[in-house]
Design a protein around this motif. Structure first.
Motif, short mmCIF file in Angstrom:
data_model
loop_
_atom_site.label_atom_id
_atom_site.label_comp_id
_atom_site.label_asym_id
_atom_site.label_seq_id
_atom_site.Cartn_x
_atom_site.Cartn_y
_atom_site.Cartn_z
N GLU A 119 42.04 52.63 99.95
CA GLU A 119 42.40 51.79 98.68
C GLU A 119 40.92 51.03 98.59
O GLU A 119 40.21 50.77 99.97
N MET A 120 41.35 50.99 96.78
CA MET A 120 39.49 50.25 96.56
C MET A 120 40.70 49.09 96.29
O MET A 120 41.27 48.50 95.61
N GLY A 121 40.15 47.66 96.71
CA GLY A 121 40.12 46.50 95.57
C GLY A 121 38.91 46.65 95.12
O GLY A 121 38.97 47.05 94.30
N GLU A 122 39.64 44.54 94.25
CA GLU A 122 38.98 44.16 93.13
C GLU A 122 37.92 44.08 93.11
O GLU A 122 36.65 44.13 92.86
N TYR A 123 37.69 43.74 94.29
CA TYR A 123 35.72 43.43 95.09
C TYR A 123 35.22 44.94 95.45
O TYR A 123 33.99 44.35 94.72
N ASP A 124 35.83 45.89 95.38
CA ASP A 124 35.23 47.26 95.18
C ASP A 124 34.31 46.81 94.35
O ASP A 124 33.64 47.80 93.84
N ARG A 125 36.01 47.08 93.36
CA ARG A 125 35.46 46.86 91.16
C ARG A 125 34.34 45.90 91.16
O ARG A 125 33.70 47.17 90.78
N GLU A 126 34.16 45.25 91.76
CA GLU A 126 32.43 44.15 91.92
C GLU A 126 31.69 44.53 92.53
O GLU A 126 30.52 45.05 91.77
N MET A 127 32.00 44.97 93.31
CA MET A 127 30.71 45.52 93.91
C MET A 127 30.05 46.63 93.54
O MET A 127 29.05 46.83 93.37
#
Length: 492
Positions: free
Chosen positions: A58-66
């Motif tokens: 899974e990818m989370g909100e942090y990954d979206r920002e990163m």
């Protein structure tokens, strides 16, 4: 003298820093890369790194920002989550097979349970015992809960789980030392639109059953299922040699370069056409990416808006694991596509108490170090790979993607979405679309009836595969083929 079971780790001459996750298997891989390649380094800080190696599904909100901050390459395409769900994979593949049967003959007959339970039951009854089947969970891993069956009664006796899938079993496999085997090959997917694919023929490994194959007998898992954890409890199981190969021993795992040689010994032809086998895999990988590309783009849009920019697109890549088997006619069959193939450098064995433990694997180390090295060569070094062949590029007009059924459906889907691509349409948008069609394209069809047929009554969204099925219902209602129907819709 080189051991043919230990892949040679080749060098290159440009530096590469990999920002690697804290998962143990990835940390071990990073250490191996640093050990074998003097110009590799690993880091926990993505500032200045060339590749960001993320671990996990899974990818989370942090990954979206990163994603927006990192300037290098990222080893996750969110839309490839589709390969985690076998039932969804089979649905899309079957939709493509219906309209491009010549391109998808590599995929065995497959059904999603319970949704296609009646279709499977009809196939089993009509074929009698001429076909055997293999059942597995939609999101299963490591061979868990896999079993083979011949009859509908056997399936019911072993238990049907929600989300389980059933796939036709191939009875005439190309054998390796008298045993069934399959190949784990790797497919590098670079970008989404454009999407490019690179497939391996020699960077991978074979998995071999422990017992000899007996045609027509699917009751012995040691002869029918190649997964290591399903063979590790056999008294003659040996995963790989400690040092030199013993030609009298059958190992569970071989590098592909050695597997090609051993498998060719089972053929009557003294010079088997291995190039035919490899071309078959290349064609398979091409059709696979063409089949799922538009669904991947729609799924990715739900996570990160790509804005159509090439720099954002090209920083994304994903390594897929392809599980391929060859039959006695050298035809490749694709049984499974893994979105997140393991990077472990070990293999399973039983300890004195019968407990599964992991030992360091020279084969896995050689294969996976070469895999990462070739990824780096293609993406960072922008060099041609000798181990991976380019198999797909949807920006090339010669691919014929514009006339491919799923791309045609996707164009209509995107037109309804408007300026911003969505993962799914609202049911309201779909009903509005149906209502706007000319009468001769939606004669005597009520949009709410289509929603009921698609079992969307209690849902608020309709995904691309469901939209595909909705258009099929519409085209059938006016006695048109789906391609003809789409041509008319696009012309309106």
């Amino acid at each position: 003298m080189n051991n043919p079971l230990i892949p040679v780790i080749e060098e290159h001459d440009y530096p590469c820093t990999i920002c690697i996750s804290k998962a143990e298997s990835e940390e071990n891989l990073g250490k191996m890369m640093e050990e074998f390649y003097g110009n590799y380094s690993t880091s926990q800080d993505f500032e200045g790194s060339d590749i960001l190696w993320l671990y996990g599904e899974e990818m989370g909100e942090y990954d979206r920002e990163m994603f927006h901050q990192f300037g290098g390459f990222i080893n996750k395409i969110y839309g490839t989550m589709i390969f985690k769900q076998k039932d969804l994979q089979y649905t899309i593949m079957n939709q493509c097979k219906k309209y491009h049967a010549d391109r998808y003959g590599f995929h065995p007959a497959s059904y999603s349970l319970m949704r296609e339970f009646d279709l499977l039951q009809d196939d089993i009854k009509s074929s009698g015992r001429a076909k055997s089947w293999i059942a597995k969970p939609s999101e299963g891993m490591e061979g868990g809960d896999i079993f083979c069956f011949d009859t509908f009664e056997e399936l019911m006796a072993k238990g049907v789980q929600e989300g389980m899938v059933a796939q036709q079993y191939i009875h005439n496999p190309l054998l390796l030392k008298g045993r069934k085997w399959d190949a784990r090959m790797y497919l590098i997917v670079h970008g989404i639109n454009p999407m490019r694919g690179y497939v391996s023929f020699d960077c991978g490994f074979a998995r071999v059953c422990t017992d000899e194959y007996e045609r027509g007998n699917v009751t012995n898992p040691h002869a029918t299922i190649t997964n290591g954890l399903r063979n590790v409890d056999h008294p003659y199981y040996v995963s790989e040699p400690e040092d030199e190969e013993d030609e009298n021993q059958v190992y569970h795992r071989y590098p592909l370069t050695r597997a090609w040689e051993l498998a060719s010994e089972n053929l009557d032809d003294p010079e088997p056409d291995l190039e035919k086998m490899k071309q078959g895999v290349k064609d398979l990988a091409n059709s696979l990416l063409r089949c799922y590309r538009s669904s991947i783009e729609a799924e990715q849009a739900d996570f990160i808006e790509m804005d159509g920019t090439r720099d954002k697109n090209d920083k994304l890549f994903n390594i897929l694991g392809l599980d391929v088997m060859f039959d006695a006619d050298l035809k490749p069959w694709l049984f499974e596509t893994n979105r997140n193939p393991g990077m472990s450098l070990t293999y399973p064995v039983l300890d004195e108490d019968g407990v599964v433990i992991q030992k360091n694997s020279k084969i896995a180390t050689g294969v996976k170090c070469n895999l990462i090295n070739e990824v780096t060569k293609i993406l960072v070094g922008k060099e041609d790979s000798k181990k991976f062949a380019k198999c797909y590029d949807n920006s090339d007009p010669e691919t014929g993607d514009a006339d491919f059924i799923y791309e045609k459906v996707f164009r209509v889907f995107k037109d309804i979405c408007g300026k911003k691509l969505k993962r799914a349409l609202s049911v309201h948008d779909f009903i509005t679309f149906v209502s706007s069609l000319p009468e001769d394209l939606a004669e005597d069809v009520r949009s709410d009836e289509i929603v009921n047929k698609l079992t969307l009554k209690n849902k608020s969204e309709i995904t691309l595969p469901e939209f595909f099925s909705g258009l099929e219902i519409l085209s059938e209602s006016v006695s048109m083929s789906l391609p003809s129907f789409l041509t008319r819709v696009e012309g309106e």
